[in-house]
Design an enzyme around this catalytic site. Structure first.
Site, mmCIF file in Angstrom:
data_model
loop_
_atom_site.group_PDB
_atom_site.id
_atom_site.type_symbol
_atom_site.label_atom_id
_atom_site.label_comp_id
_atom_site.label_asym_id
_atom_site.label_seq_id
_atom_site.Cartn_x
_atom_site.Cartn_y
_atom_site.Cartn_z
ATOM 1 N N CYS A 113 31.597 31.619 96.270
ATOM 2 C CA CYS A 113 32.759 30.800 96.667
ATOM 3 C C CYS A 113 33.722 30.541 95.507
ATOM 4 O O CYS A 113 34.832 30.065 95.725
ATOM 5 C CB CYS A 113 32.292 29.481 97.255
ATOM 6 S SG CYS A 113 31.047 29.702 98.529
ATOM 7 N N HIS A 235 38.026 25.062 97.409
ATOM 8 C CA HIS A 235 37.157 25.808 98.306
ATOM 9 C C HIS A 235 36.836 24.949 99.522
ATOM 10 O O HIS A 235 36.531 23.760 99.403
ATOM 11 C CB HIS A 235 35.871 26.205 97.567
ATOM 12 C CG HIS A 235 34.832 26.767 98.471
ATOM 13 N ND1 HIS A 235 35.126 27.770 99.374
ATOM 14 C CD2 HIS A 235 33.519 26.462 98.644
ATOM 15 C CE1 HIS A 235 34.030 28.059 100.057
ATOM 16 N NE2 HIS A 235 33.047 27.283 99.633
ATOM 17 N N ASN A 265 33.513 27.707 106.486
ATOM 18 C CA ASN A 265 33.424 28.083 105.076
ATOM 19 C C ASN A 265 33.497 29.610 104.972
ATOM 20 O O ASN A 265 32.584 30.300 105.420
ATOM 21 C CB ASN A 265 32.089 27.540 104.534
ATOM 22 C CG ASN A 265 31.862 27.876 103.076
ATOM 23 O OD1 ASN A 265 32.513 28.760 102.519
ATOM 24 N ND2 ASN A 265 30.921 27.183 102.469
#
Ligand code: UT7
Length: 308
Positions: A113, A235, A265
């Site tokens: 990420c 993020h 996500n």
């Protein structure tokens, strides 16, 4: 002084949209649990599209919006943990699809990420003044989700975002990267591995994530000597992580972008997708100051300040 600037962005989101209620066919869960614990309402899954096709779609859009030809690109980096093959890389497939030149470096990096921030930082170091690069974040996480594990499968989605970047005289770009090797907190075997599924100790990663996000923002404010940033792009893992840091650092709500409600996500893709939406909505553009922060598998973290 010269530094990296994002000139234009693009995104490619797979069409198939999956609601929280849709996931009830796989696991015992509820729309209420997912919304209240994560903020996620829908996510998109690739159905047929390869990871590289999503990446190429986003990169093509960034090139078009920036009015730059494929032939003028000097570097292509893709941040991904879900590339289609061990080789060729996603970037090499994008190169072929878009007709990027052959005398340039083209490769993928794995920092989960945090990958997009890592990739921007590498581009800043590798690009010569006046040259253009493509930095892509792209994931097909639906491929590595365990649809019997409700604590992970509801969290993630697929998508790609790309940035057309240029190293410019007068460009202001600061970054900070870090890592702390840890397989127990967050693990995924890879798209073609037998034991490929994502495993995560949610609570441990939550604690790590809030700390990394807070530290990343403060570090960039200090390095750039700018606390009056126009937009914070972090993020997109969990609305509670974002809300926690926003309150702690007293950042106005409208300056901390959030789109995880729509995409879940998307790991390395989340920051460039958010950037593309912000450009589109006119919330960022030439001259604006942004701080972006990534955190996740590795464990890794990275933050950067950029004046667009
Ligand atoms: O992108 C990389 C970075 N990743 C992150 O930053 C993720 C960080 N972690 C998180 O966002 C949160 O920890 C999660 C969203 C993953 C989990 O939220 P939580 O508030 O920490 O929940 P929990 O794991 O403590 O689980 C609470 C309860 C458990 O039930 P019991 O043991 O209390 O009876 C879980 O079994 O919620 C249950 N649960 C669910 N219930 C309904 C877990 N997943 C689900 C679900 N639906 N999907």
């Amino acid at each position: 002084m010269s530094g990296l600037k994002i000139i234009a962005t693009g995104r490619k989101i797979p069409q198939k949209c999956v609601t929280n209620d849709d996931l009830k066919q796989y696991v015992e869960t509820s729309d209420e649990w997912i919304r209240s614990r994560t903020g996620i309402v829908t996510r998109h899954y690739a159905s047929g599209e390869k990871t590289w096709q999503l990446a190429a779609g986003a990169a093509k859009s960034a090139l078009e919006k920036g009015g730059v030809n494929a032939a003028d690109i000097s570097l292509c980096i893709t941040a991904t943990i879900t590339g289609d093959y061990a080789t060729p890389s996603v970037s090499c497939m994008v190169q072929r699809e878009l007709g990027l030149p052959e005398n340039i470096p083209v490769f993928d990096i794995n920092a989960a990420c945090s990958g997009f921030i890592y990739a921007l930082s590498v581009a800043d170091r590798m690009l010569e003044e006046g040259s253009w690069g493509l930095v892509i974040g792209c994931e097909r996480l639906s491929k590595i989700l365990d649809f019997t594990d409700r604590s992970t499968c509801v969290l993630f989605g697929d998508g790609a975002g790309a940035a057309l970047v240029k190293k410019e005289v007068g460009g202001e770009f600061y970054f900070s990267l870090g890592a702390s090797g840890n397989k127990e907190a967050l693990y995924a075997g890879g798209i073609n591995e037998e034991e490929s599924f994502v495993h995560m100790n949610g609570a441990e990663v939550f604690r790590f994530a809030t700390g990394a996000m807070e530290k990343g923002i403060l570090e960039m404010q200090e390095k750039s000597r700018n606390s009056d940033v126009d937009m914070y792009v972090c993020h997109q893992a969990n609305a509670r992580i974002i809300a926690h840091v926003r309150k702690k650092l007293k950042i106005p709500q409208e300056k901390l972008y959030m789109n995880l409600q729509r995409y879940g996500n998307t790991s390395g893709a989340s920051i460039p997708i958010a950037l593309d939406e912000l450009f589109e909505e006119g919330k960022i553009g030439k001259g604006k100051k942004i701080i972006a922060v990534g955190f996740g598998g590795g464990l890794t973290w990275g933050s950067c300040f950029m004046r667009l």
